[in-house]
Design a protein around this motif. Structure first.
Motif, PDB file in Angstrom:
ATOM      1  N   UNK A 171      46.328  47.349  30.394  1.00 30.62           N
ATOM      2  CA  UNK A 171      44.941  47.102  30.786  1.00 30.62           C
ATOM      3  C   UNK A 171      44.913  47.105  32.309  1.00 30.62           C
ATOM      4  N   UNK A 172      44.633  48.267  32.889  1.00 28.64           N
ATOM      5  CA  UNK A 172      44.764  48.401  34.338  1.00 28.64           C
ATOM      6  C   UNK A 172      43.721  47.578  35.080  1.00 28.64           C
ATOM      7  N   UNK A 173      42.529  47.439  34.517  1.00 31.63           N
ATOM      8  CA  UNK A 173      41.512  46.642  35.203  1.00 31.63           C
ATOM      9  C   UNK A 173      41.966  45.192  35.317  1.00 31.63           C
ATOM     10  N   UNK A 174      42.440  44.623  34.235  1.00 29.42           N
ATOM     11  CA  UNK A 174      42.937  43.250  34.284  1.00 29.42           C
ATOM     12  C   UNK A 174      44.135  43.144  35.219  1.00 29.42           C
ATOM     13  N   UNK A 175      44.994  44.150  35.185  1.00 28.15           N
ATOM     14  CA  UNK A 175      46.199  44.144  36.008  1.00 28.15           C
ATOM     15  C   UNK A 175      45.849  44.168  37.491  1.00 28.15           C
ATOM     16  N   UNK A 176      44.886  45.000  37.879  1.00 25.87           N
ATOM     17  CA  UNK A 176      44.578  45.103  39.308  1.00 25.87           C
ATOM     18  C   UNK A 176      43.960  43.823  39.847  1.00 25.87           C
ATOM     19  N   UNK A 177      43.176  43.121  39.007  1.00 26.15           N
ATOM     20  CA  UNK A 177      42.600  41.861  39.470  1.00 26.15           C
ATOM     21  C   UNK A 177      43.639  40.744  39.481  1.00 26.15           C
ATOM     22  N   UNK A 178      44.519  40.735  38.493  1.00 28.45           N
ATOM     23  CA  UNK A 178      45.532  39.683  38.420  1.00 28.45           C
ATOM     24  C   UNK A 178      46.617  39.850  39.470  1.00 28.45           C
ATOM     25  N   UNK A 179      47.043  41.087  39.709  1.00 28.63           N
ATOM     26  CA  UNK A 179      48.222  41.326  40.517  1.00 28.63           C
ATOM     27  C   UNK A 179      47.924  41.764  41.945  1.00 28.63           C
ATOM     28  N   UNK A 180      46.739  42.321  42.194  1.00 27.25           N
ATOM     29  CA  UNK A 180      46.423  42.837  43.533  1.00 27.25           C
ATOM     30  C   UNK A 180      45.229  42.119  44.140  1.00 27.25           C
ATOM     31  N   UNK A 181      44.064  42.280  43.560  1.00 27.56           N
ATOM     32  CA  UNK A 181      42.860  41.721  44.173  1.00 27.56           C
ATOM     33  C   UNK A 181      42.877  40.193  44.188  1.00 27.56           C
ATOM     34  N   UNK A 182      43.267  39.582  43.083  1.00 25.93           N
ATOM     35  CA  UNK A 182      43.272  38.123  43.000  1.00 25.93           C
ATOM     36  C   UNK A 182      44.151  37.464  44.044  1.00 25.93           C
ATOM     37  N   UNK A 183      45.423  37.859  44.156  1.00 21.20           N
ATOM     38  CA  UNK A 183      46.287  37.238  45.167  1.00 21.20           C
ATOM     39  C   UNK A 183      45.781  37.393  46.599  1.00 21.20           C
ATOM     40  N   UNK A 184      45.070  38.482  46.894  1.00 23.78           N
ATOM     41  CA  UNK A 184      44.558  38.702  48.247  1.00 23.78           C
ATOM     42  C   UNK A 184      43.247  37.966  48.515  1.00 23.78           C
ATOM     43  N   UNK A 185      42.652  37.400  47.473  1.00 25.31           N
ATOM     44  CA  UNK A 185      41.344  36.779  47.642  1.00 25.31           C
ATOM     45  C   UNK A 185      40.216  37.782  47.689  1.00 25.31           C
ATOM     46  N   UNK A 186      40.461  38.996  47.182  1.00 26.54           N
ATOM     47  CA  UNK A 186      39.432  40.031  47.114  1.00 26.54           C
ATOM     48  C   UNK A 186      38.572  39.769  45.870  1.00 26.54           C
ATOM     49  N   UNK A 187      37.378  39.232  46.073  1.00 28.07           N
ATOM     50  CA  UNK A 187      36.508  38.884  44.949  1.00 28.07           C
ATOM     51  C   UNK A 187      35.418  39.912  44.684  1.00 28.07           C
ATOM     52  N   UNK A 188      35.249  40.875  45.598  1.00 30.67           N
ATOM     53  CA  UNK A 188      34.113  41.799  45.493  1.00 30.67           C
ATOM     54  C   UNK A 188      34.401  43.142  44.826  1.00 30.67           C
ATOM     55  N   UNK A 189      35.673  43.573  44.637  1.00 34.56           N
ATOM     56  CA  UNK A 189      35.899  44.943  44.175  1.00 34.56           C
ATOM     57  C   UNK A 189      35.207  45.277  42.846  1.00 34.56           C
ATOM     58  N   UNK A 190      34.676  46.490  42.812  1.00 32.91           N
ATOM     59  CA  UNK A 190      34.070  47.033  41.594  1.00 32.91           C
ATOM     60  C   UNK A 190      34.729  48.390  41.344  1.00 32.91           C
ATOM     61  N   UNK A 191      35.842  48.431  40.600  1.00 37.66           N
ATOM     62  CA  UNK A 191      36.492  49.703  40.284  1.00 37.66           C
ATOM     63  C   UNK A 191      35.745  50.396  39.155  1.00 37.66           C
ATOM     64  N   UNK A 192      35.679  51.711  39.213  1.00 39.24           N
ATOM     65  CA  UNK A 192      34.980  52.494  38.196  1.00 39.24           C
ATOM     66  C   UNK A 192      35.983  53.214  37.295  1.00 39.24           C
ATOM     67  N   UNK A 193      35.675  53.247  36.006  1.00 42.02           N
ATOM     68  CA  UNK A 193      36.514  53.893  35.009  1.00 42.02           C
ATOM     69  C   UNK A 193      35.699  54.969  34.288  1.00 42.02           C
TER      70      UNK A 193
END
Length: 350
Positions: free
Chosen positions: A207-229
């Motif tokens: 689940x790449x969407x969950x992965x990117x928020x858990x492993x990349x955006x979340x740790x950086x404090x990036x709360x705004x990203x809206x990735x498109x699939x």
């Protein structure tokens, strides 16, 4: 698949050292620590360049400009009807986010960038595309046919992929292209390759969407990203991840800090150096030097950047310990003027 240390497509070279986060500066996970512009700044030049960007049409429209130095937010300015809470289009800056996701998966032992890429379209016996690796794809050296053209009326695989017949399954469209050059022998910027990479990342992550928020955006404090699939479930990693300018600056700081965040090695050791090590380019290439899904040198020697259509930039400048984020709407005919402006703007701090 197993992970291996990334290697460059060129002979080993000396890269500009990356600065560490100052011990007295907080990481911007919750909020950006504020700072002032440096005394050494050429103020008259700085003010003149700001006027060019925001008060003339020399560069088209500038919507957001964020400057981080020494880990602190030292300057930001926004155009009319834009502000710090607005989300801005990444366009091809998403490619560098895709590269970060691959790095995390390499670190997890779920991807090997030097093994043949796991691409269903290339499984037939004798298919020469089966030799293409993720490294070839990340370095825009797959050898696949792909026309990257944004001019209306021109033949354009990128437009066909993103908006026409290929939009429901962008990776399949790109992976179905024939081979024109031996893998690794010819550099050609192609958004299709990024979507093949993004699909491979999705297959590895589950689940790449969950992965990117858990492993990349979340740790950086990036709360705004809206990735498109797309409809097939593939992250459109070539082009579509919206975020605030401040969040794009967080992503840039991660790379300026060598993949370290809050004292933890978030990206695998060496992954940022892999991103900024030059890729072989055949004579005649005019687009500029390229690493692995990051551009090189737009703000002087040693700088590396995520660049997007219409003049979107996230630039890491190691010698100045700087991250520069610019968003706007710059037409193609003013693209070179914007590149020159970026170089002059950063030079004002030297």
């Amino acid at each position: 698949m197993t992970s291996r240390a990334p290697s460059a497509s060129l002979a080993p070279m000396t890269l500009a050292p990356l600065p560490a986060q100052p011990a007295d500066v907080a990481w911007p996970t919750q909020a950006w620590p504020a700072g002032g512009l440096p005394d050494r700044l050429n103020r008259p030049r700085f003010e003149a360049l700001l006027k060019t960007a925001f008060e003339t049409d020399a560069l088209g429209e500038t919507h957001a400009l964020v400057l981080v130095q020494g880990g602190r937010l030292v300057f930001e300015r926004y155009g009319k009807d834009h502000g710090p809470d607005a989300t801005y289009p990444s366009w091809s800056k998403a490619k560098s986010i895709t590269q970060a996701l691959v790095g995390l998966l390499v670190g997890d032992g779920k991807l090997d960038i030097h093994a043949p890429a796991d691409v269903p379209e290339w499984k037939a016996p004798g298919d020469p595309r089966a030799a293409i690796t993720l490294d070839h794809l990340l370095r825009m050296s797959s050898g696949l046919k792909f026309v990257e053209d944004y001019v209306p009326g021109h033949v354009s695989d990128v437009i066909e992929m993103l908006f026409e017949s290929g939009k429901a399954d962008v990776a399949h469209y790109a992976a179905s292209q024939p081979l024109e050059h031996a893998p690794g022998s010819f550099w050609s910027y192609a958004s299709g390759t990024s979507n093949i990479v993004a699909r491979a990342a999705g297959q590895a992550a589950g689940d790449l969407k969950a992965y990117m928020f858990e492993r990349l955006f979340g740790p950086l404090g990036m709360t705004s990203p809206i990735p498109k699939f797309d409809a097939a479930g593939t992250f459109i990693g070539s082009s579509f991840c919206f975020a605030t300018a401040r969040d794009f600056a967080r992503f840039g700081l991660l790379y300026l800090r060598g993949g370290v965040w809050e004292g933890r090695q978030l990206l695998p050791p060496g992954w940022v150096d892999y991103a900024r090590t030059p890729t072989f380019q055949q004579p005649g290439v005019t687009e500029g030097a390229y690493g692995a899904h990051w551009w090189l040198g737009v703000a002087g020697e040693g700088s590396f950047s995520a660049n997007g259509y219409d003049g979107q930039y996230t630039i890491a400048v190691p010698d100045l310990d700087m991250v520069l984020v610019r968003h706007g709407a710059t037409p193609l005919e003013k693209k070179d003027a914007l590149k020159a402006w970026v170089g002059e703007f950063v030079d004002a701090f030297r």
